[in-house]
Design an enzyme around this catalytic site. Structure first.
Site, PDB file in Angstrom:
ATOM      1  N   ASP A   3       0.836  -1.206   0.000  1.00 54.98           N
ATOM      2  CA  ASP A   3       0.000   0.000   0.000  1.00 54.98           C
ATOM      3  C   ASP A   3       0.871   1.256   0.000  1.00 54.98           C
ATOM      4  OD1 ASP A   3      -2.245  -1.572   0.143  1.00 54.98           O
ATOM      5  OD2 ASP A   3      -2.409  -1.422   2.331  1.00 54.98           O
TER       6      ASP A   3
HETATM    7  N1  URA Z   1      -1.387  -5.963   3.691  1.00 58.00           N
HETATM    8  C1  URA Z   1      -1.837  -4.692   3.756  1.00 58.00           C
HETATM    9  O1  URA Z   1      -2.865  -4.426   4.362  1.00 58.00           O
HETATM   10  N2  URA Z   1      -1.130  -3.723   3.138  1.00 58.00           N
HETATM   11  C2  URA Z   1       0.021  -3.966   2.483  1.00 58.00           C
HETATM   12  O2  URA Z   1       0.619  -3.040   1.940  1.00 58.00           O
HETATM   13  C3  URA Z   1       0.490  -5.283   2.428  1.00 58.00           C
HETATM   14  C4  URA Z   1      -0.241  -6.267   3.044  1.00 58.00           C
END
Ligand code: URA
Length: 239
Positions: free
Chosen positions: A102
Site C-alpha cells: 500500500d
Molecule cells: N497488507 C496490507 O494491508 N497492506 C500492504 O501493503 C500489504 C499487506
C-alpha cells in the site's frame, strides 16, 4: 533458444498463460512472421512484436527495494505521486514491482523485469511467506489474536492460517507491535485481518519475503539479488 511464450513472460509482456493466448490469437510476430504455434522457439537476437509493438529482450534482473511510506507500488501514477521506479537511477531494464505494498506501507518489495518470476512468486497456489510488522491500536492478548492464526473472514472469504507474535505492548499509548506471517497476497490483507479481530493497524512494514529480508538496506535504497537468492525464492514459491 527458449519458447516464445516464456521469453515474452520474461520480458514482462504478460504472464506465460496470457502470452500463450496472445500467440494463439495471432497477435505475435517473430522477425516479421506471424507465429501461432506455442512450441515456437526464439533466441535473443530474434525480433518479437506484439500487435506491432517491439518486445525488447533484456537480461533478467532482480532487486530488493526498501519502499518508503508515501510511494506507489507501480511504474507510473496518473496523480504524479512518487512511484517505486523513481528510486532506480542507472537501471535501464524495464523493471516493475512483484506484488504490491500500500501507499502508506513501507518495507521490502522485489523489483524485476522477469514476468515469469513475478508470476511464480505471486501465484495464489504457491505464494511465499511474507513477514509483516504492524503497529496496532490496542494491547491484545494472544487469545484475542488467535483467530488470525485460524483464519478470519475478509471480503466474504476466510484467510489461510497465519502466524502471529506480539513483539511488544505499550499500555500508556494503547498500542502494540505484532509480527504477522501470511502467504496470501489479498488486497490490504494485513490491515483487514487486524481490523477483523478489532485491532486496527496504525503503521505497517513488510520485513521479509520468504527468507529475504531488509538487512543492509535503508529506506529508499535497493540492492541486486544474487543468483542464489533468486533461486531460493523460486524454490520457496514452489515448495
Ligand atoms: N497488507 C496490507 O494491508 N497492506 C500492504 O501493503 C500489504 C499487506
Amino acid at each position: 533458444m527458449e519458447r516464445l511464450q516464456k521469453v515474452m513472460a520474461h520480458c514482462g509482456v504478460a504472464s506465460r498463460r496470457k502470452s500463450e493466448q496472445l500467440i494463439i490469437d495471432g497477435r505475435v510476430t517473430v522477425n516479421g512472421k506471424r507465429i501461432t504455434e506455442l512450441g515456437y522457439k526464439v533466441g535473443n537476437k530474434d525480433q518479437i512484436e506484439v500487435d506491432g509493438v517491439p518486445v525488447y529482450q533484456e537480461e533478467p534482473v532482480y532487486f530488493a527495494f526498501y519502499k518508503p511510506r508515501g510511494v506507489i507500488s507501480a511504474v507510473s501514477d496518473d496523480k504524479n505521486r512518487k512511484v517505486v521506479t523513481d528510486f532506480f537511477h542507472g537501471v535501464s531494464e524495464r523493471i516493475f514491482p512483484v506484488g504490491r505494498l500500500d501507499y502508506d506501507t513501507s518495507g521490502l518489495i522485489i523489483m524485476t523485469n522477469d514476468g515469469e518470476f513475478a508470476n511464480a512468486l505471486t501465484h495464489p497456489k504457491h505464494e511465499v511467506n511474507k513477514t509483516y510488522v504492524a503497529k496496532i491500536k490496542g494491547t491484545p492478548t494472544n487469545d484475542e489474536l488467535r483467530p488470525l492464526a485460524r483464519g478470519v473472514k475478509i471480503d466474504g472469504r476466510k484467510t489461510a492460517p497465519a502466524r502471529f507474535k506480539v513483539l511488544s505492548s505499550d499500555r500508556t499509548k494503547n498500542t502494540s507491535i505484532v509480527e504477522l506471517i501470511i502467504h496470501e497476497g489479498r488486497n490490504h490483507q494485513v490491515k483487514k485481518m487486524f481490523e477483523a479481530v478489532g485491532f486496527p493497524v496504525i503503521k505497517l512494514k513488510r520485513e521479509k519475503i520468504g527468507q529475504l529480508d531488509l538487512i543492509g538496506l535503508s529506506s529508499g535504497k535497493y540492492r541486486e539479488l544474487s543468483k542464489k537468492e533468486v533461486s531460493q525464492l523460486l524454490v520457496e514459491a514452489k515448495g
